[in-house]
Design a protein around this motif. Structure first.
Motif, PDB file in Angstrom:
ATOM      1  N   ASP A 176      59.139  63.468  88.056  1.00 51.78           N
ATOM      2  CA  ASP A 176      59.368  62.439  89.059  1.00 51.78           C
ATOM      3  C   ASP A 176      58.012  61.904  89.516  1.00 51.78           C
ATOM      4  N   GLY A 177      57.848  60.600  89.519  1.00 52.91           N
ATOM      5  CA  GLY A 177      56.596  59.969  89.907  1.00 52.91           C
ATOM      6  C   GLY A 177      55.706  59.610  88.731  1.00 52.91           C
ATOM      7  N   ALA A 178      55.984  60.185  87.554  1.00 53.25           N
ATOM      8  CA  ALA A 178      55.193  59.876  86.364  1.00 53.25           C
ATOM      9  C   ALA A 178      55.772  58.658  85.660  1.00 53.25           C
ATOM     10  N   GLU A 179      54.905  57.887  84.997  1.00 49.53           N
ATOM     11  CA  GLU A 179      55.325  56.734  84.207  1.00 49.53           C
ATOM     12  C   GLU A 179      54.734  56.874  82.814  1.00 49.53           C
ATOM     13  N   LEU A 180      55.570  56.661  81.798  1.00 46.68           N
ATOM     14  CA  LEU A 180      55.132  56.829  80.420  1.00 46.68           C
ATOM     15  C   LEU A 180      55.783  55.753  79.564  1.00 46.68           C
ATOM     16  N   ASP A 181      54.987  55.139  78.686  1.00 46.26           N
ATOM     17  CA  ASP A 181      55.498  54.152  77.742  1.00 46.26           C
ATOM     18  C   ASP A 181      55.137  54.599  76.334  1.00 46.26           C
ATOM     19  N   GLY A 182      56.035  54.351  75.374  1.00 45.00           N
ATOM     20  CA  GLY A 182      55.743  54.672  73.988  1.00 45.00           C
ATOM     21  C   GLY A 182      56.960  55.195  73.257  1.00 45.00           C
ATOM     22  N   THR A 183      56.701  55.955  72.189  1.00 46.10           N
ATOM     23  CA  THR A 183      57.758  56.573  71.402  1.00 46.10           C
ATOM     24  C   THR A 183      57.692  58.071  71.625  1.00 46.10           C
ATOM     25  N   LEU A 184      58.803  58.669  71.996  1.00 46.64           N
ATOM     26  CA  LEU A 184      58.866  60.092  72.268  1.00 46.64           C
ATOM     27  C   LEU A 184      59.814  60.736  71.268  1.00 46.64           C
ATOM     28  N   SER A 185      59.314  61.740  70.556  1.00 48.18           N
ATOM     29  CA  SER A 185      60.105  62.433  69.552  1.00 48.18           C
ATOM     30  C   SER A 185      59.919  63.929  69.756  1.00 48.18           C
ATOM     31  N   SER A 186      61.026  64.672  69.733  1.00 47.37           N
ATOM     32  CA  SER A 186      60.943  66.117  69.919  1.00 47.37           C
ATOM     33  C   SER A 186      62.167  66.765  69.304  1.00 47.37           C
ATOM     34  N   ARG A 187      61.984  67.932  68.719  1.00 51.54           N
ATOM     35  CA  ARG A 187      63.121  68.636  68.130  1.00 51.54           C
ATOM     36  C   ARG A 187      63.871  69.457  69.159  1.00 51.54           C
ATOM     37  N   GLY A 188      63.394  69.527  70.361  1.00 53.21           N
ATOM     38  CA  GLY A 188      64.040  70.312  71.408  1.00 53.21           C
ATOM     39  C   GLY A 188      64.650  69.416  72.466  1.00 53.21           C
ATOM     40  N   THR A 189      64.527  69.852  73.710  1.00 56.93           N
ATOM     41  CA  THR A 189      65.100  69.140  74.847  1.00 56.93           C
ATOM     42  C   THR A 189      64.029  68.324  75.552  1.00 56.93           C
ATOM     43  N   ILE A 190      64.365  67.086  75.853  1.00 55.14           N
ATOM     44  CA  ILE A 190      63.486  66.189  76.605  1.00 55.14           C
ATOM     45  C   ILE A 190      64.169  65.938  77.945  1.00 55.14           C
ATOM     46  N   ILE A 238      63.751  63.738  81.542  1.00 57.45           N
ATOM     47  CA  ILE A 238      63.026  62.629  82.159  1.00 57.45           C
ATOM     48  C   ILE A 238      63.497  62.479  83.598  1.00 57.45           C
ATOM     49  N   ASP A 239      62.577  62.730  84.537  1.00 60.01           N
ATOM     50  CA  ASP A 239      62.853  62.517  85.954  1.00 60.01           C
ATOM     51  C   ASP A 239      61.993  61.389  86.510  1.00 60.01           C
ATOM     52  N   GLY A 240      61.054  60.882  85.729  1.00 63.37           N
ATOM     53  CA  GLY A 240      60.193  59.765  86.113  1.00 63.37           C
ATOM     54  C   GLY A 240      60.645  58.499  85.408  1.00 63.37           C
ATOM     55  N   ARG A 241      59.670  57.610  85.119  1.00 59.95           N
ATOM     56  CA  ARG A 241      59.976  56.357  84.435  1.00 59.95           C
ATOM     57  C   ARG A 241      59.450  56.440  83.007  1.00 59.95           C
ATOM     58  N   PHE A 242      60.308  56.056  82.050  1.00 61.65           N
ATOM     59  CA  PHE A 242      59.919  56.041  80.646  1.00 61.65           C
ATOM     60  C   PHE A 242      60.349  54.727  80.030  1.00 61.65           C
ATOM     61  N   GLY A 243      59.450  54.094  79.279  1.00 66.92           N
ATOM     62  CA  GLY A 243      59.762  52.863  78.563  1.00 66.92           C
ATOM     63  C   GLY A 243      59.362  52.992  77.112  1.00 66.92           C
ATOM     64  N   GLY A 244      60.160  52.481  76.210  1.00 68.23           N
ATOM     65  CA  GLY A 244      59.850  52.542  74.781  1.00 68.23           C
ATOM     66  C   GLY A 244      61.058  52.951  73.977  1.00 68.23           C
ATOM     67  N   LYS A 245      60.949  54.101  73.281  1.00 64.28           N
ATOM     68  CA  LYS A 245      62.105  54.624  72.551  1.00 64.28           C
ATOM     69  C   LYS A 245      61.993  56.137  72.445  1.00 64.28           C
ATOM     70  N   ILE A 246      63.156  56.781  72.374  1.00 66.04           N
ATOM     71  CA  ILE A 246      63.248  58.225  72.234  1.00 66.04           C
ATOM     72  C   ILE A 246      64.041  58.491  70.965  1.00 66.04           C
ATOM     73  N   VAL A 247      63.458  59.269  70.046  1.00 64.59           N
ATOM     74  CA  VAL A 247      64.104  59.521  68.756  1.00 64.59           C
ATOM     75  C   VAL A 247      64.042  61.004  68.398  1.00 64.59           C
ATOM     76  N   ASP A 248      64.964  61.408  67.539  1.00 67.92           N
ATOM     77  CA  ASP A 248      64.976  62.739  66.917  1.00 67.92           C
ATOM     78  C   ASP A 248      65.020  63.913  67.879  1.00 67.92           C
ATOM     79  N   ALA A 249      65.565  63.749  69.063  1.00 68.94           N
ATOM     80  CA  ALA A 249      65.656  64.859  70.013  1.00 68.94           C
ATOM     81  C   ALA A 249      66.970  65.597  69.831  1.00 68.94           C
ATOM     82  N   ASP A 250      66.949  66.892  70.117  1.00 68.82           N
ATOM     83  CA  ASP A 250      68.203  67.636  70.141  1.00 68.82           C
ATOM     84  C   ASP A 250      69.006  67.211  71.369  1.00 68.82           C
ATOM     85  N   THR A 251      68.351  67.239  72.537  1.00 69.38           N
ATOM     86  CA  THR A 251      69.016  66.870  73.781  1.00 69.38           C
ATOM     87  C   THR A 251      68.063  66.046  74.635  1.00 69.38           C
ATOM     88  N   VAL A 252      68.572  64.966  75.209  1.00 68.47           N
ATOM     89  CA  VAL A 252      67.822  64.165  76.171  1.00 68.47           C
ATOM     90  C   VAL A 252      68.567  64.236  77.490  1.00 68.47           C
TER      91      VAL A 252
END
Length: 176
Positions: free
Chosen positions: A35-49, A51-65
């Motif tokens: 919460d309070g963080a801002e992130l832009d870009g592409t986020l990829s992870s094989r685990g759990t992501i 997000i309680d802050g602000r995210f812009g871009g795309k999220i791919v290949d995650a097990d759970t978001v």
């Protein structure tokens, strides 16, 4: 509350009869936007992501978001499971399940073989119940560029804009 509280098996007791994770699969939280963080870009992870802050871009290949109540996501999400309690402006595709909690606000197309919408959740867009293999194919469709999501003023405009058309792989029209 520490990171351990988000990792199954740490800080909480496993429910009796809960299914064990497949061997070799990643466990627990692997990415966190607080919460309070801002992130832009592409986020990829094989685990759990989470997000309680602000995210812009795309999220791919995650097990759970997991989008927490304070989460503000201006991105397309492609994962196995998606749980939304906050705001998402973008297409959400899950090969297993999407869960919309009572405080969820989604603006965009949703595609998944299983959808749980709890009372109070809001969706402004198209919903398509699809086979898991169809959702996997949508990852090959390039998401539309969203320069409006890069600024706070653009974020407000993106929230008020009409939802993007459903990708052709999810049954939408190929004509623009």
């Amino acid at each position: 509350m520490g990171i351990d509280s988000f990792i199954p098996g740490r800080g909480e007791k496993r429910r009796a009869g809960a299914a064990a994770e497949p061997s070799g699969s990643p466990r627990g939280l692997t990415a966190f936007v607080c919460d309070g963080a801002e992130l832009d870009g592409t986020l990829s992870s094989r685990g759990t992501i989470r997000i309680d802050g602000r995210f812009g871009g795309k999220i791919v290949d995650a097990d759970t978001v997991v989008v927490g109540e304070s989460g503000d996501v201006q991105a397309d999400i492609h994962a196995k499971n998606v749980i939304v309690s906050g705001a998402v402006a973008g297409d959400v595709c899950a090969s297993r399940q999407i869960v919309l909690k009572p405080s969820a606000r989604v603006k965009g197309s949703i595609g998944s073989p299983a959808l749980v919408v709890e009372r109070g959740a809001r969706v402004n867009g198209r919903v398509k119940m699809v086979r898991p293999e169809v959702v996997a194919q949508t990852r090959t469709v390039a998401p539309a560029a969203n320069p409006a999501a890069r600024s706070k003023a653009g974020t407000r405009a993106a929230r008020n804009a009409a939802p993007k058309p459903l990708p052709a792989a999810l049954g939408g029209s190929s004509a623009t």
